[in-house]
Design a protein around this motif. Structure first.
Motif, PDB file in Angstrom:
ATOM      1  N   PRO A  32      83.326   2.389 107.914  1.00 62.98           N
ATOM      2  CA  PRO A  32      83.121   3.839 107.966  1.00 62.98           C
ATOM      3  C   PRO A  32      84.418   4.638 107.784  1.00 62.98           C
ATOM      4  N   TRP A  33      85.545   4.000 107.996  1.00 68.72           N
ATOM      5  CA  TRP A  33      86.822   4.682 107.811  1.00 68.72           C
ATOM      6  C   TRP A  33      87.051   5.085 106.363  1.00 68.72           C
ATOM      7  N   PHE A  34      86.372   4.419 105.450  1.00 70.02           N
ATOM      8  CA  PHE A  34      86.526   4.767 104.040  1.00 70.02           C
ATOM      9  C   PHE A  34      85.886   6.119 103.704  1.00 70.02           C
ATOM     10  N   LEU A  35      85.108   6.667 104.627  1.00 65.49           N
ATOM     11  CA  LEU A  35      84.582   8.020 104.425  1.00 65.49           C
ATOM     12  C   LEU A  35      85.711   9.032 104.274  1.00 65.49           C
ATOM     13  N   LEU A  36      86.840   8.751 104.911  1.00 67.14           N
ATOM     14  CA  LEU A  36      88.001   9.644 104.778  1.00 67.14           C
ATOM     15  C   LEU A  36      88.505   9.693 103.344  1.00 67.14           C
ATOM     16  N   ALA A  37      88.285   8.620 102.597  1.00 69.96           N
ATOM     17  CA  ALA A  37      88.730   8.590 101.199  1.00 69.96           C
ATOM     18  C   ALA A  37      87.967   9.596 100.350  1.00 69.96           C
ATOM     19  N   LEU A  38      86.793  10.028 100.801  1.00 70.34           N
ATOM     20  CA  LEU A  38      86.015  11.013 100.046  1.00 70.34           C
ATOM     21  C   LEU A  38      86.640  12.402 100.079  1.00 70.34           C
ATOM     22  N   VAL A  39      87.676  12.570 100.880  1.00 69.01           N
ATOM     23  CA  VAL A  39      88.416  13.836 100.883  1.00 69.01           C
ATOM     24  C   VAL A  39      89.115  14.021  99.534  1.00 69.01           C
ATOM     25  N   VAL A  40      89.564  12.937  98.930  1.00 71.08           N
ATOM     26  CA  VAL A  40      90.289  13.023  97.657  1.00 71.08           C
ATOM     27  C   VAL A  40      89.415  13.633  96.563  1.00 71.08           C
ATOM     28  N   PRO A  41      88.193  13.147  96.309  1.00 68.38           N
ATOM     29  CA  PRO A  41      87.384  13.809  95.285  1.00 68.38           C
ATOM     30  C   PRO A  41      87.001  15.244  95.653  1.00 68.38           C
ATOM     31  N   ALA A  42      86.880  15.536  96.942  1.00 66.77           N
ATOM     32  CA  ALA A  42      86.577  16.914  97.340  1.00 66.77           C
ATOM     33  C   ALA A  42      87.727  17.847  96.981  1.00 66.77           C
ATOM     34  N   VAL A  43      88.953  17.393  97.220  1.00 66.62           N
ATOM     35  CA  VAL A  43      90.126  18.196  96.868  1.00 66.62           C
ATOM     36  C   VAL A  43      90.248  18.317  95.343  1.00 66.62           C
ATOM     37  N   LEU A  44      89.994  17.236  94.627  1.00 65.07           N
ATOM     38  CA  LEU A  44      90.037  17.286  93.163  1.00 65.07           C
ATOM     39  C   LEU A  44      88.998  18.257  92.602  1.00 65.07           C
ATOM     40  N   THR A  45      87.808  18.267  93.178  1.00 66.83           N
ATOM     41  CA  THR A  45      86.773  19.201  92.744  1.00 66.83           C
ATOM     42  C   THR A  45      87.209  20.642  92.969  1.00 66.83           C
ATOM     43  N   ALA A  46      87.757  20.923  94.132  1.00 67.70           N
ATOM     44  CA  ALA A  46      88.244  22.272  94.428  1.00 67.70           C
ATOM     45  C   ALA A  46      89.356  22.672  93.458  1.00 67.70           C
ATOM     46  N   TRP A  47      90.222  21.728  93.113  1.00 68.06           N
ATOM     47  CA  TRP A  47      91.323  22.006  92.183  1.00 68.06           C
ATOM     48  C   TRP A  47      90.784  22.350  90.796  1.00 68.06           C
ATOM     49  N   VAL A  48      89.815  21.581  90.309  1.00 67.67           N
ATOM     50  CA  VAL A  48      89.254  21.829  88.976  1.00 67.67           C
ATOM     51  C   VAL A  48      88.539  23.181  88.938  1.00 67.67           C
ATOM     52  N   VAL A  49      87.789  23.501  89.981  1.00 65.40           N
ATOM     53  CA  VAL A  49      87.011  24.730  89.991  1.00 65.40           C
ATOM     54  C   VAL A  49      87.894  25.960  90.174  1.00 65.40           C
ATOM     55  N   ARG A  50      88.939  25.858  90.961  1.00 67.56           N
ATOM     56  CA  ARG A  50      89.744  27.038  91.320  1.00 67.56           C
ATOM     57  C   ARG A  50      90.887  27.323  90.354  1.00 67.56           C
ATOM     58  N   THR A  51      91.532  26.318  89.812  1.00 64.87           N
ATOM     59  CA  THR A  51      92.742  26.501  89.024  1.00 64.87           C
ATOM     60  C   THR A  51      92.455  27.229  87.717  1.00 64.87           C
ATOM     61  N   GLY A  52      93.276  28.219  87.408  1.00 64.42           N
ATOM     62  CA  GLY A  52      93.147  28.980  86.176  1.00 64.42           C
ATOM     63  C   GLY A  52      93.802  30.339  86.327  1.00 64.42           C
ATOM     64  N   PHE A  53      93.491  31.239  85.398  1.00 62.39           N
ATOM     65  CA  PHE A  53      94.016  32.595  85.506  1.00 62.39           C
ATOM     66  C   PHE A  53      93.040  33.583  84.885  1.00 62.39           C
ATOM     67  N   ASP A  54      93.169  34.831  85.330  1.00 57.77           N
ATOM     68  CA  ASP A  54      92.318  35.925  84.858  1.00 57.77           C
ATOM     69  C   ASP A  54      93.211  36.990  84.230  1.00 57.77           C
ATOM     70  N   ILE A  55      92.719  37.581  83.149  1.00 56.63           N
ATOM     71  CA  ILE A  55      93.400  38.702  82.510  1.00 56.63           C
ATOM     72  C   ILE A  55      92.460  39.895  82.588  1.00 56.63           C
ATOM     73  N   ASP A  56      92.931  40.976  83.219  1.00 61.08           N
ATOM     74  CA  ASP A  56      92.126  42.194  83.267  1.00 61.08           C
ATOM     75  C   ASP A  56      92.983  43.375  82.833  1.00 61.08           C
ATOM     76  N   GLY A  57      92.473  44.567  82.973  1.00 60.79           N
ATOM     77  CA  GLY A  57      93.186  45.754  82.518  1.00 60.79           C
ATOM     78  C   GLY A  57      94.420  46.089  83.318  1.00 60.79           C
ATOM     79  N   ASP A  58      94.537  45.550  84.523  1.00 55.57           N
ATOM     80  CA  ASP A  58      95.661  45.894  85.396  1.00 55.57           C
ATOM     81  C   ASP A  58      96.727  44.813  85.491  1.00 55.57           C
TER      82      ASP A  58
END
Length: 127
Positions: A32-58
């Motif tokens: 069951p300790w290997f459940l902690l390893a699932l933190v890595v894909p969770a962090v990778l998912t957050a990185w893929v979804v969040r990383t980027g940039f926005d260009i707006d009028g300001d």
């Protein structure tokens, strides 16, 4: 510009993260300790979804996994192309902010989204 132009990482990358998470779940049968390893894909998912940039009028807003930086247009001096075709937003203060998820080939799209605030050099005509 009413809606910001968004430049994000390719969502297809999430398929590799999902496959990695699936492989890790088989390890949880061993302990069951290997459940902690699932933190890595969770962090990778957050990185893929969040990383980027926005260009707006300001401004240009660059987002990373844990924060963001907003650079107003009067502070933007230009864009520098790095050695590996990565792009850096250069400010009037002399600092640079890396533009994630894009390369030099994306400069025309960035120039259009900035409505000419970021100039794009013209390619020479073939002879």
């Amino acid at each position: 510009m009413d809606t910001p132009a968004r430049f994000r990482m390719n969502r297809t990358t999430l398929l590799a993260v999902f496959a990695f998470a699936l492989c890790l779940t088989t390890l949880t049968a061993a302990s069951p300790w290997f459940l902690l390893a699932l933190v890595v894909p969770a962090v990778l998912t957050a990185w893929v979804v969040r990383t980027g940039f926005d260009i707006d009028g300001d401004a240009v807003t660059v987002r990373s996994l844990v924060g963001r930086r907003r650079v107003p247009w009067p502070e933007v001096a230009g864009v520098r192309v790095g050695e590996r075709a990565d792009l850096w937003l250069v400010t009037t203060r002399g600092t640079e902010v890396r533009l994630p998820a894009v390369r030099a080939r994306d400069l025309p799209a960035i120039g259009r989204a900035s409505e000419g605030r970021i100039p794009v050099p013209e390619l020479p005509a073939d002879q």
